[in-house]
Design a protein around this motif. Sequence first.
Motif, mmCIF file in Angstrom:
data_model
loop_
_atom_site.group_PDB
_atom_site.id
_atom_site.type_symbol
_atom_site.label_atom_id
_atom_site.label_comp_id
_atom_site.label_asym_id
_atom_site.label_seq_id
_atom_site.Cartn_x
_atom_site.Cartn_y
_atom_site.Cartn_z
ATOM 1 N N SER A 139 -2.457 31.251 35.162
ATOM 2 C CA SER A 139 -3.004 31.052 36.512
ATOM 3 C C SER A 139 -3.105 29.570 36.851
ATOM 4 C CB SER A 139 -4.389 31.704 36.620
ATOM 5 O OG SER A 139 -4.308 33.101 36.486
ATOM 6 N N VAL A 140 -3.518 28.750 35.880
ATOM 7 C CA VAL A 140 -3.665 27.313 36.116
ATOM 8 C C VAL A 140 -2.311 26.653 36.347
ATOM 9 C CG1 VAL A 140 -4.363 25.136 35.051
ATOM 10 C CG2 VAL A 140 -5.831 27.146 34.851
ATOM 11 N N GLY A 143 -0.006 29.556 39.094
ATOM 12 C CA GLY A 143 -0.598 30.046 40.332
ATOM 13 C C GLY A 143 -0.240 31.494 40.597
ATOM 14 N N ASP A 144 -0.174 31.848 41.856
ATOM 15 C CA ASP A 144 0.098 33.233 42.258
ATOM 16 C C ASP A 144 1.479 33.404 42.867
ATOM 17 O OD1 ASP A 144 -2.452 34.093 41.471
ATOM 18 O OD2 ASP A 144 -3.317 33.384 43.363
#
Length: 452
Positions: A139-140, A143-144
């Motif tokens: 996630s870091v 991201g998405d």
Amino acid sequence: MMRALCTLLLFLLPTLVLAHAGSQGLILLLPTEIYITAGAIAVVVTILLAAGLNHGQLTRLFTPLTFGRAPAPFTVLPSLVSSMIFACLIWIGLFGPSDPLANLMSLTTWTLFWILFVIFCGKFGQLWDWVNPWAGLYSVLMGDGDPPAKLPTSLGYWPAIWLLFAFNAFGISNPAATDPIQLAILGSLYWIFTFLMMVIFGRDWLKRGEFITVFLALLAQISAFGRDERFHFGFPGWRIVAAKTPPITLALFSLTLLGTGTFDGFNETFFWLAQLGLNPLEFPGRSAIIGETIAGLLAANLLLIALFYGLIYLTTPASHRSEMFCRQALTILPIAFVYHFAHFLPSLLVDIQYTVKALSDPWQTGADFLGLGQFYVTTGFFNTLATQRVIFLTQAGAIVIGHIIAILLSHRVAADYFSTRRGVLISQIPLSVFMIGYTVLGLWLLATPKGA
């Protein structure tokens, strides 16, 4: 109210625990035929009880209570902390004590994670989402956004199945499966491999390719607890009933869990060693039968899958056969769960003591961070009939309870495909015989002498 009370009682009863359990310190000179017969009778009574329940009653049994609003989970930070802990364990595995019973890499892998954490996931639901060591860093860094490639739908859960089989083959056949350096190297390589697959295929790799995530997500469906926008509490396995029909590869993954757990106990017995032409009292060691062990593991899983499909084939119309096979395969998860517990309970009782000792002095420098003082690991409870009886009855009770839950689940699923109680009952006869036989097999595996 009565449903909630029954659910709470089942939840509180002893239940679960692939490393290797400690050897039996005492061959069970108990009247085991009495316990095996009693267990089989309990399962038969449950089958008769389930047969007497109509669709509405079965539905109410597996309808959870819903309460409260569940806040959105915050998983990034716990996952990052988990990644850092894993990195520390790798360091300890490479440069810490060489004794697996003193090295936190070995003890955390097989005792804290593969026994205790698995128990917690089966009891309390999907805890792995919070602490898996890849999702937070992904996630870091990523991201998405959409990943560069899409994991082919046609692959299903095959990557997870083969990784599960490879892991179990390593744990069961490798005589050095607890070696901390070996675990640190393989653990590092697997972490890197998984993260690279996530970079390529995104989070879908965790859901369908990473075997630990798939395994613990399945076990979480047994739990009485659940959450989405709200909290839920119901009879164990209610999420299996509520779920959509799983892909056939997820059904195969579920059956592989049971087949592997069964063979893990079976391959230690005098009977199995005799089939290999070995004298169990002069066992040459795991390194002498690696090929035979892996072949036996594969054969056990293929035989179970073929047998289970055959039972479905006997009584299910062709139009529903595939769907019934996939849904019924998940109803055996409580059995796989309790076998995991029963097989590894002796190991847990001993190795958790070594784990506490190692946590207090992780580098064997004489430190005492937990203030234990003179701490001695004991195995004395394996050497008395009274304590061995308690251990055996706990294991046997867990196996019987797991089969009872599986039978009720199986009847509830069958009720979705047959309009009459008679139709449900007829469809369940082969599976009921299977459940009774598996109960007897499981209790026999607990009591029979081990030679490996």
